[in-house]
Enzyme design. Structure first.
Site: not given
Lengths: 497, 98
Positions: A71, A146, A170
């Site tokens: 990420k 997210s 997330s």
């Protein structure tokens, strides 16, 4: 797509060439990414060079030759790491996040940069400064957030496995929306060093994978104390891979009474069916109470925004990151001494232009709840209700081994549907955020599909540092079902570009 | 009734060092107000005798030996700055004596 466990076993046995594995993965990324937007950017040359280096010099650890997607908020030395934000565009960290370093020490090939909501502020991956990610099951829908890029990449076969981060759901909510597995570890189980901070008392990095076994494999690599993170716990790391092969028979599953408001009928039906499957497998169910889960959203959006406003104060255009162009190098604006051009103006304009709308909202909310005259009514009260919530979880988890909840109240929603209504967006985290406030580990795994063909996720929560129990229960359910073996039709994804 | 006015949001924005355009303040204030109106429901929970939780780990005062260890070299750190001169970070004038 083979799982990380299968890949590493076949590579170790000499049955698969890591060069072929990586080449095929990069080809899939280039085919799928234009329609899905799971990656902000991928640099095939640098990744291939990384593999060659690994082949020559090792290390040949438990993930040797296995590509793992990272990420965009986990620092990878020398690679752009922008946290989905303009204000960090161009930032190339001079160090690795500890989780990245541990993957590399295990022999993995790290693949930056999976897309995400700006600073992880969001539940849809629409607030990324680099454009939205789309759900591979239906590209008109969001992948969740997210960590939407990580989850969409795994679901679409554009990643073998990935790391995400979870502050209020997330990892778990995008895993549910994309039909993959995601685990948020206990607070302190995994080092936060090099994880770009959102809310320091809530953030944890964890795996997003094709199945529960891969979750166990990745967790066993990234977990453990780190001298560079004083909030990482001095707790031994059990053998999580061994745990997934142990029976779950006899485990007690707590069924909390939940806020039913907004709970989708298909999700409810899938949860009822999941309960029956767990009972058939020899797990017992008990009703439990989590009375303060009804206040989870309110508590979270006070505490998380307060911490975020403080953490984001560091982005000022001085030492690293982006600076407003009128104050940029060689712009000449540095010289004049008028107040219009002073350092205060540089801060004001750099931050106004560098942060997107959701980041601005959260900075303002957090600054407000921490400001004189409001601190006690908002932030202090939020921390007190957090105590009550923690007590709820301690009590509930003393009566059972794992709690069963939906991961999200609905399947994936449409792009744009909630973007300009922050409160509606926040409500999609209703079942996930209490685990962050209580610091307990939680996993989301696929448990069915909606009538529209969208994945549904179920969530299991355990007591602090009981990830092994969580993985055992999750693996038992997964073995009895085949939801995790279903994949989106990639031909239709490619046509959507 | 609104919890916050656009003027208050402007004041908070200045504290947070963010320049809001006038039109933007209206819109942002309405959204911030909506969220604050929602989260203030929390004030109804009785908590007089409850201790606050700032983090959940049973750890306190984690220290390390007081020894120097290698850290980021100055050249490496300064290389990240948007504007610099040699080993120094360059910013607009901070103190204006004129």
């Amino acid at each position: 797509m083979l799982t990380a466990r299968e890949l590493r076993d076949q590579i170790a046995a000499g049955a698969l060439d890591p060069r072929v594995v990586l080449h095929e993965l990069l080809q899939r990324i280039s085919r799928i990414n234009p329609a899905v937007g799971a990656y902000v950017a991928v640099d095939p040359e640098r990744i291939t060079a990384q593999l060659e280096e690994r082949l020559r010099h090792g290390p040949r650890g438990p993930l040797f030759g296995v590509p793992i997607t990272i990420k965009d908020n986990l620092c990878v030395r020398g690679e752009e790491t922008a946290c989905g934000s303009r204000i960090l565009s161009g930032f190339r960290p001079p160090y690795h996040a500890t989780v990245v370093e541990r993957l590399l020490q295990a022999g993995a090939i790290v693949i930056p940069r999976a897309n995400m909501d700006e600073f992880a502020f969001g539940s849809s991956t629409e607030t990324s400064a680099f454009g939205p990610t789309r759900n591979p099951w239906d590209v008109t829908r969001v992948p969740g957030g997210s960590s939407g890029g990580s989850a969409a990449a795994v679901a679409a076969g554009a990643a073998v496995a990935a790391l995400g981060t979870d502050t209020g759901g997330s990892i778990r909510q995008p895993a549910a929306f994309c039909g993959v597995v995601g685990l948020k570890p206990t607070y302190g189980r995994v080092s936060r060093y090099g994880l770009i901070a959102f809310a320091s008392s809530l953030d944890q990095a964890g795996p997003i994978t094709q199945d529960v076994t891969d979750c166990a494999l990745l967790l066993s690599v990234i977990a453990g104390q780190d001298p560079r993170d004083s909030t990482s716990a001095p707790m031994p790391v059990p053998d999580y891979l061994a745990a997934v092969s142990q029976t779950a028979r006899g485990l007690r599953v707590g069924l909390p009474k939940l806020p039913a408001e907004g709970l989708d009928g298909d999700v409810r039906a899938a949860m009822d069916e999941a309960t029956r499957v767990l009972e058939r497998l020899g797990l017992t169910t008990v009703p439990v109470e989590l009375p303060h889960i009804h206040q989870a959203i309110e508590t979270y959006y006070i505490i998380a925004t307060a911490e975020a406003s403080s953490n984001l104060a560091r982005y000022d255009g001085v030492r690293y990151g982006w600076r407003a162009s009128e104050f940029a190098a060689g712009g000449g604006s540095v010289e004049p001494s008028s107040a219009q051009r002073g350092v205060l103006q540089m801060y004001l304009h750099t931050r106004a232009q560098g942060f997107g709308p959701e980041a601005l909202r959260r900075i303002l909310l957090g600054t407000y709840v921490l400001s004189r005259g409001y601190y006690d009514a908002y932030y202090l009260q939020g921390m007190k209700v957090r105590t009550l919530m923690k007590r709820d979880f301690d009590a509930a988890l003393s009566q059972c081994d794992v709690l069963l909840l939906p991961t999200a109240p609905t399947p994936a929603f449409r792009l744009g549907e909630k973007l300009d209504n922050p409160l509606q967006m926040y409500l999609s985290d209703i079942y996930t955020i209490s685990a962050n406030l209580a610091g307990v580990p939680a996993i989301s795994l696929p448990c069915g599909f909606s009538s529209a063909g969208l994945p549904i996720g179920m969530q299991l929560i355990a007591a602090p540092f009981q990830e092994a129990t969580l993985l055992r229960a999750a693996r038992a359910y997964e073995q009895a079902t085949d939801w995790h073996r279903r994949h989106p039709a990639i031909s239709s994804v490619e046509q959507a570009r | 009734m609104a919890v916050v006015t656009p003027a208050e949001v402007q004041a908070v924005a200045f504290l947070a060092r963010v320049q809001l355009a006038d039109g933007q303040a209206q819109h942002v204030a309405a959204q911030v107000d909506q969220v604050l109106a929602y989260v203030r429901k929390l004030q109804a929970i009785p908590t007089q005798s409850i201790e606050p939780t700032s983090h959940v780990l049973p750890l306190a005062n984690v220290t390390r030996p007081d020894q120097t260890v290698p850290s980021l070299a100055p050249e490496e750190a300064v290389r990240l700055a948007p504007d610099r001169r040699g080993h120094l970070v360059r910013v607009p004038k901070v103190v204006d004596l004129s």
